[in-house]
Design a protein around this motif. Structure first.
Motif, PDB file in Angstrom:
ATOM      1  N   ILE A   1     -50.049  24.762 -61.622  1.00  0.00           N
ATOM      2  CA  ILE A   1     -49.828  24.928 -60.186  1.00  0.00           C
ATOM      3  C   ILE A   1     -50.722  26.003 -59.592  1.00  0.00           C
ATOM      4  N   LEU A   2     -51.401  26.801 -60.427  1.00  0.00           N
ATOM      5  CA  LEU A   2     -52.260  27.865 -59.913  1.00  0.00           C
ATOM      6  C   LEU A   2     -53.354  27.278 -59.023  1.00  0.00           C
ATOM      7  N   GLY A   3     -53.563  27.900 -57.873  1.00  0.00           N
ATOM      8  CA  GLY A   3     -54.576  27.438 -56.934  1.00  0.00           C
ATOM      9  C   GLY A   3     -54.103  26.379 -55.970  1.00  0.00           C
TER      10      GLY A   3
ATOM     11  N   ARG B   1     -43.716   6.325 -54.792  1.00  0.00           N
ATOM     12  CA  ARG B   1     -43.821   7.782 -54.848  1.00  0.00           C
ATOM     13  C   ARG B   1     -42.743   8.396 -55.735  1.00  0.00           C
ATOM     14  N   ILE B   2     -41.544   7.847 -55.702  1.00  0.00           N
ATOM     15  CA  ILE B   2     -40.456   8.378 -56.510  1.00  0.00           C
ATOM     16  C   ILE B   2     -40.834   8.381 -57.990  1.00  0.00           C
ATOM     17  N   TYR B   3     -41.563   7.344 -58.435  1.00  0.00           N
ATOM     18  CA  TYR B   3     -41.929   7.232 -59.838  1.00  0.00           C
ATOM     19  C   TYR B   3     -43.038   8.218 -60.204  1.00  0.00           C
TER      20      TYR B   3
ATOM     21  N   ALA C   1     -42.679  11.396 -62.885  1.00  0.00           N
ATOM     22  CA  ALA C   1     -43.563  11.542 -64.038  1.00  0.00           C
ATOM     23  C   ALA C   1     -44.405  12.820 -63.983  1.00  0.00           C
ATOM     24  N   THR C   2     -44.189  13.649 -62.969  1.00  0.00           N
ATOM     25  CA  THR C   2     -44.969  14.883 -62.806  1.00  0.00           C
ATOM     26  C   THR C   2     -44.019  16.060 -62.911  1.00  0.00           C
ATOM     27  N   TRP C   3     -44.154  16.837 -63.984  1.00  0.00           N
ATOM     28  CA  TRP C   3     -43.148  17.826 -64.350  1.00  0.00           C
ATOM     29  C   TRP C   3     -42.730  18.716 -63.187  1.00  0.00           C
ATOM     30  N   HIS C   4     -43.701  19.329 -62.489  1.00  0.00           N
ATOM     31  CA  HIS C   4     -43.336  20.319 -61.479  1.00  0.00           C
ATOM     32  C   HIS C   4     -42.862  19.693 -60.167  1.00  0.00           C
ATOM     33  N   LEU C   5     -42.876  18.346 -60.071  1.00  0.00           N
ATOM     34  CA  LEU C   5     -42.380  17.681 -58.868  1.00  0.00           C
ATOM     35  C   LEU C   5     -41.014  17.043 -59.067  1.00  0.00           C
ATOM     36  N   ILE C   6     -40.530  17.032 -60.301  1.00  0.00           N
ATOM     37  CA  ILE C   6     -39.290  16.314 -60.592  1.00  0.00           C
ATOM     38  C   ILE C   6     -38.124  16.840 -59.760  1.00  0.00           C
ATOM     39  N   ASN C   7     -38.005  18.154 -59.652  1.00  0.00           N
ATOM     40  CA  ASN C   7     -36.861  18.715 -58.923  1.00  0.00           C
ATOM     41  C   ASN C   7     -36.845  18.328 -57.449  1.00  0.00           C
ATOM     42  N   THR C   8     -38.001  17.927 -56.911  1.00  0.00           N
ATOM     43  CA  THR C   8     -38.035  17.554 -55.485  1.00  0.00           C
ATOM     44  C   THR C   8     -37.275  16.265 -55.213  1.00  0.00           C
ATOM     45  N   ILE C   9     -37.027  15.471 -56.250  1.00  0.00           N
ATOM     46  CA  ILE C   9     -36.343  14.199 -56.003  1.00  0.00           C
ATOM     47  C   ILE C   9     -34.826  14.351 -55.981  1.00  0.00           C
ATOM     48  N   TYR C  10     -34.327  15.533 -56.335  1.00  0.00           N
ATOM     49  CA  TYR C  10     -32.888  15.722 -56.425  1.00  0.00           C
ATOM     50  C   TYR C  10     -32.259  16.193 -55.114  1.00  0.00           C
ATOM     51  N   THR C  11     -33.054  16.378 -54.075  1.00  0.00           N
ATOM     52  CA  THR C  11     -32.492  16.850 -52.808  1.00  0.00           C
ATOM     53  C   THR C  11     -31.574  15.781 -52.220  1.00  0.00           C
ATOM     54  N   PRO C  12     -30.546  16.176 -51.493  1.00  0.00           N
ATOM     55  CA  PRO C  12     -29.634  15.192 -50.901  1.00  0.00           C
ATOM     56  C   PRO C  12     -30.360  14.155 -50.025  1.00  0.00           C
ATOM     57  N   LYS C  13     -31.372  14.617 -49.292  1.00  0.00           N
ATOM     58  CA  LYS C  13     -32.101  13.691 -48.416  1.00  0.00           C
ATOM     59  C   LYS C  13     -32.779  12.591 -49.208  1.00  0.00           C
TER      60      LYS C  13
END
Length: 419
Positions: free
Chosen positions: A76-78, A252-254, A258-270
């Motif tokens: 994620i650096l940069g 996009r969900i898939y 499959a991208t480690w640092h983006l996984i948590n973004t799919i857990y939002t209620p929205k």
């Protein structure tokens, strides 16, 4: 008394080199029990209010403790994400750059316990490119890593390219001069350096003229993991399914899964609500049911780990089974070598092309390269190293320590600078 160290902060694994007390030669320090390498992972354990690192972090996550597991922090650096915050699973949030600081602090403390002295000087490894084709973002990434190192107490910091460090490690065992193309293929980047090496050059502190070219691409082990997951696991969750009008369901969900640092973004209620409303798009509703179970039960990181395990299992030889019991009872997928090669075909092509471009940039013919020196965790992928060897058929293929060659070479460089 102050000492110095060299740190290989890797996407997947990290290590620290220190001068030994007896003779001053550089040695890898134990950083997790007796282990001289540790997975680049931090687990913020919300149940026990602790922080765990490396293998212990992965074990706590697998054991089912609540909290937040962070891996691949280097990647994620940069990026804009580096300055944003992430939820730790207990209602609190922390900047991503602070997580990198916490991990570097753990490495520094481990090194100081081993040396018995405070450490204020360090050589840090860096990829040829943190960010492809964006010099400003690439410099920002190094600046962010340096700022984290200064926050933990390093006052004198030098950087060295990781593949060049690996060349120093290779050079220490050479009897004659030659041109080596170092292939450092780790979790986040594939880096190449064409370096003139030899026993008579080892004592030189300034080696700039010996580095004929370096190049790299932000394609490596985690990209192969991603391809494996998309090609196998996520198809069982509806990836590339066609809706009633013959169009692919939104993908996009898939990609995020499959991208480690983006996984948590799919857990939002929205996002969870949006996914529930997409059920009518799936011709096989079981795919949607599985997808929602992954989201509701936060299984994304576990699936990514399954993909990585499958890649490693097949690269070690033979076929493996991907166990998806957590998603659905008796759901298991066979996965073999041909599937792995096909899944990573584009990534392999880009990595081989980067190697060729490195040699071309130096104005050197492929036949003049005396050796290919392989290091980095992803050089365990036989099909990948074979593809690189085929691109330079007259060069000797030499395999270094996949997880420690860079750290060892950084230590050699640190000894020359500070020792």
């Amino acid at each position: 008394m102050t000492s110095f160290c060299a740190i290989d902060f890797g996407t997947s694994n990290s290590a620290v080199a220190l001068p030994a007390a007896a003779d001053g030669a550089m040695r890898l320090a134990p950083v997790e029990g007796a282990h001289t390498t540790l997975p680049t992972a931090v687990f913020f354990n919300a149940d026990e209010h602790t922080r765990e690192f490396g293998r212990a972090a992965l074990a706590s996550y697998i054991d089912g403790f609540d909290g937040r597991l962070m891996r691949s922090m280097k990647s994620i650096l940069g990026s804009p994400l580096a300055e944003s915050t992430t939820d730790l699973g207990d209602g609190s949030a922390i900047p991503y750059t602070e997580i990198i600081t916490i991990f570097l602090e753990h490495l520094k403390r481990s090194a100081e316990r081993c040396s018995g002295a405070p450490i204020t000087r360090a050589v840090l490894g860096r990829p040829v490119f943190f960010v492809d084709e964006d010099p400003r973002a690439d410099q920002l990434a190094q600046d962010q890593l340096e700022a984290a190192a200064r926050r933990v107490g390093f006052r004198e910091i030098e950087f060295q390219f990781e593949p060049i460090a690996a060349a120093f490690d290779y050079e220490s065992r050479l009897a004659q001069e030659g041109l080596v193309l170092v292939a450092d293929i780790g979790g986040g980047t594939s880096d190449f350096s064409l370096v003139r090496v030899g026993p008579d050059r080892m004592t030189r502190l300034e080696r700039k003229d010996d580095v004929l070219a370096h190049h790299g691409v932000h394609v490596a082990g985690t990209d192969f993991d991603r391809r494996v997951e998309l090609a196998t696991i996520l198809r069982e969750l509806g990836y590339q399914s066609l809706d009633p009008e013959g169009r692919e369901v939104p993908n996009r969900i898939y990609f995020d899964l499959a991208t480690w640092h983006l996984i948590n973004t799919i857990y939002t209620p929205k996002r969870a609500t949006e996914l529930k409303l997409m059920r009518h798009l799936y011709p096989e509703t079981r795919h949607h049911d599985r997808l929602m179970r992954v989201v509701d039960e936060r299984l994304g990181h576990a699936l990514t780990a399954r993909a990585e395990e499958a890649k490693i299992g097949v690269s070690a030889g033979g076929e493996t089974m991907i166990d998806l019991e957590a998603v659905e009872t008796d759901l298991r997928l066979a996965f073999g070598d041909a599937q792995l090669v096909e899944a990573g075909r584009e990534e392999t092509r880009r990595i081989v092309q980067a190697a060729r471009e490195t040699v071309q940039a130096a104005g050197v013919a492929p036949g003049q390269v005396s050796a290919l020196y392989f290091t980095g965790g992803s050089t365990g992928l036989l099909f990948l190293t074979q593809a690189l060897a085929e691109a330079f058929p007259q060069s000797q293929a030499v395999f270094g320590d996949r997880l420690a060659s860079v750290a060892t070479g950084l230590g050699i460089h640190a000894q020359r600078l500070f020792g």
